[in-house]
Design an enzyme around this catalytic site. Structure first.
Site, mmCIF file in Angstrom:
data_model
loop_
_atom_site.group_PDB
_atom_site.id
_atom_site.type_symbol
_atom_site.label_atom_id
_atom_site.label_comp_id
_atom_site.label_asym_id
_atom_site.label_seq_id
_atom_site.Cartn_x
_atom_site.Cartn_y
_atom_site.Cartn_z
ATOM 1 N N LYS A 112 0.812 -1.210 0.000
ATOM 2 C CA LYS A 112 0.000 0.000 0.000
ATOM 3 C C LYS A 112 0.851 1.267 0.000
ATOM 4 O O LYS A 112 0.429 2.280 -0.513
ATOM 5 C CB LYS A 112 -0.988 -0.008 1.170
ATOM 6 N N LYS A 248 -4.843 -9.316 -7.592
ATOM 7 C CA LYS A 248 -6.053 -9.927 -7.041
ATOM 8 C C LYS A 248 -7.284 -9.047 -7.317
ATOM 9 O O LYS A 248 -7.165 -7.821 -7.431
ATOM 10 C CB LYS A 248 -5.888 -10.230 -5.547
ATOM 11 N N LYS A 251 -11.893 -4.519 -4.278
ATOM 12 C CA LYS A 251 -12.952 -3.493 -4.297
ATOM 13 C C LYS A 251 -12.410 -2.160 -4.753
ATOM 14 O O LYS A 251 -13.112 -1.363 -5.351
ATOM 15 C CB LYS A 251 -13.479 -3.270 -2.868
HETATM 16 N N1 AQP Z 1 -9.493 -11.589 -4.711
HETATM 17 C C1 AQP Z 1 -9.787 -12.317 -3.646
HETATM 18 N N2 AQP Z 1 -9.789 -13.678 -3.729
HETATM 19 C C2 AQP Z 1 -10.099 -14.437 -2.640
HETATM 20 N N3 AQP Z 1 -10.403 -13.907 -1.433
HETATM 21 C C3 AQP Z 1 -10.407 -12.561 -1.310
HETATM 22 N N4 AQP Z 1 -10.669 -11.744 -0.282
HETATM 23 C C4 AQP Z 1 -10.549 -10.461 -0.675
HETATM 24 N N5 AQP Z 1 -10.191 -10.406 -1.971
HETATM 25 C C5 AQP Z 1 -10.103 -11.704 -2.402
HETATM 26 C C6 AQP Z 1 -11.033 -12.218 1.056
HETATM 27 O O1 AQP Z 1 -12.208 -11.515 1.470
HETATM 28 C C7 AQP Z 1 -12.130 -11.259 2.868
HETATM 29 C C8 AQP Z 1 -12.345 -9.815 3.146
HETATM 30 O O2 AQP Z 1 -11.383 -9.001 2.545
HETATM 31 P P1 AQP Z 1 -11.467 -7.422 2.728
HETATM 32 O O3 AQP Z 1 -12.387 -6.851 1.741
HETATM 33 O O4 AQP Z 1 -11.733 -7.064 4.130
HETATM 34 O O5 AQP Z 1 -10.025 -6.936 2.461
HETATM 35 P P2 AQP Z 1 -9.148 -7.079 1.206
HETATM 36 O O6 AQP Z 1 -8.535 -8.432 1.182
HETATM 37 O O7 AQP Z 1 -8.200 -5.918 1.253
HETATM 38 O O8 AQP Z 1 -10.162 -6.976 -0.019
HETATM 39 P P3 AQP Z 1 -10.181 -5.915 -1.170
HETATM 40 O O9 AQP Z 1 -11.322 -6.189 -2.041
HETATM 41 O O10 AQP Z 1 -8.841 -5.871 -1.838
HETATM 42 O O11 AQP Z 1 -10.478 -4.592 -0.386
HETATM 43 P P4 AQP Z 1 -9.792 -3.174 -0.538
HETATM 44 O O12 AQP Z 1 -9.762 -2.900 -2.001
HETATM 45 O O13 AQP Z 1 -10.698 -2.265 0.225
HETATM 46 O O14 AQP Z 1 -8.410 -3.293 0.069
HETATM 47 C C9 AQP Z 1 -10.774 -11.760 3.340
HETATM 48 O O15 AQP Z 1 -10.950 -13.039 3.901
HETATM 49 C C10 AQP Z 1 -9.982 -11.833 2.084
HETATM 50 O O16 AQP Z 1 -8.968 -12.821 2.168
#
Ligand code: AQP
Length: 391
Positions: A112, A248, A251
């Protein structure tokens, strides 16, 4: 029965297919076997700037999504992290026994803010060695002056961009750095035994295990169970972007075409899959080891169609699936059907639940009361162990 499942998702936007396959689908199955707490981790969300009105909307949207995916709010606890003060209290206590070095190793923080101080020091050393070398060359062989200067210039440019990165570290907020300690507190506050997460959270969960061990050793207790990870099957544990098979699905990715949102309708899903990046190889299943985009689409298909495949099978070309489709046109139709049949009903249900804000707020209130009662009891015990007065 002391086994307890805890997991959470940040309310930072629309939840997507990665959140569903990597986390929520697993939760839905686990709720029948374990006491389960599903948190909306809004305190984690503010480690990057949020618009307050959007954040509140996203907390409700995340609760609605849990329910629409099949989490039963009567049987399980669904609540917002900020409603239970024990999360912040315990994070402080745990932070006091967590070495900074452990947090420095967290790759998500590095991703990040883009760099680390150690890398900067190494790079500086290399640049200095370069400068010395060319400085000598400049004096000994005048003809090399131009090349030497060009190289020095390149080194200075590198230095400049590293200093830029260093500034990003200096400006990074404390919350982003200490995020994994708050995550450890979320889990340990409820004496959680099992944590279902996607692969990207594995490192943070390992830290939570270390933090639990450090606390137990410091206070000569076995108060915190060491939480076990529960990863989804590997085809689901890391769903990649539809635009780039090496990133990956997320969001916060700018392009909406990079992900399938759980709020997307059938038309949007079909369009996104039709536009999903592939490559020039005609066969869908050949040489998958070198084709991240094709592999990702096949993984999604297998996860949704409940086809179990080993990673080694992908690397060697999976002949078991090769005769199913004439080419990507065919395959993408089958994939779109599979995604639509899994996600479109969830999307319809999310929109239905979101129409009733007072229902969502009542779920969040009763969840906060139930989680709060457990947290308060545990915090009293933790405070006693630490030596704080319990009044
Ligand atoms: N691409 C993914 N594939 C599998 N699992 C995923 N998770 C997130 N992205 C994937 C799983 O979803 C849960 C919650 O994740 P989160 O939204 O709290 O945080 P994150 O991993 O940072 O997800 P994002 O979408 O990338 O969010 P932003 O963009 O806000 O940082 C976790 O169990 C995660 O493993």
């Amino acid at each position: 029965m002391n086994e307890l499942v805890f997991s959470g998702i940040q309310p930072t936007g629309n939840l997507h297919l990665g959140n569903y396959l990597g986390a929520i689908k697993n939760w839905v199955a686990l709720q029948h076997k374990y006491r389960s707490i599903f948190c909306i981790v809004d305190m984690h969300a503010i480690t990057v700037p949020q618009n307050p009105a959007e954040l509140l909307h996203n907390v409700r949207l995340t609760a609605a999504t849990y329910i629409a995916c099949g989490i039963d709010p009567e049987k399980n606890i669904i609540f917002a992290q900020s409603s239970v003060p024990g999360h912040a209290e315990l994070a402080w206590i745990l932070g006091c026994s967590t070495p900074m070095g452990w947090l420095n190793r967290m790759t998500q923080f590095k991703d990040k803010v883009n760099t680390s101080k150690l890398e900067l020091k190494d790079e500086l050393k290399k640049i200095k060695a370069n400068l010395n070398e060319y400085h000598e060359a400049f004096f000994l062989m005048r003809s090399k002056k131009a090349r030497a200067l060009a190289s020095i210039k390149k080194s200075t440019d590198e230095l400049e961009s590293l200093i830029e990165d260093q500034n990003k570290v200096e400006k990074a907020e404390l919350g982003l750095f200490s995020y994994p300690v708050l995550m450890a507190a979320d889990i340990l506050l409820y004496k959680t035994t099992h944590v279902p997460v996607g692969e990207d959270q594995k490192q943070h969960l390992e830290l939570a295990r270390d933090v639990a061990g450090a606390f137990n050793r410091q206070f000569k207790t076995e108060y915190f169970p060491i939480p076990e990870p529960m990863m989804a099957d590997w085809t689901s544990a890391r769903v990649m972007s539809l635009r780039d098979g090496m990133k990956k699905m997320s969001k916060s990715e700018e392009s909406d075409y990079s992900r399938i949102n759980l709020t997307d309708d059938a038309n949007a899903i079909r369009l996104k899959i039709q536009k999903a990046k592939t490559d020039t190889e005609r066969s869908v299943t050949k040489n998958l080891g070198e084709r991240p985009e094709a592999r990702n689409l096949l993984n999604i298909y297998c996860a949704l169609a409940n086809i179990k495949v080993g990673q080694e099978v992908w690397a060697d070309n999976y002949s078991g699936l090769s005769n199913r489709w004439g080419g990507f046109g065919d395959f993408k139709k089958a994939l779109a059907d599979a995604v639509v049949s899994a996600i479109a009903p969830i999307s319809t249900e999310i929109h239905r639940v979101m129409n009733d804000t007072s229902y969502i707020d009542s779920i969040l209130k009763s969840g906060a009361e139930k989680a709060g009662a457990i947290a308060e009891k545990n915090m009293r015990e933790i405070k006693r162990l630490v030596g704080f007065p319990v009044v």
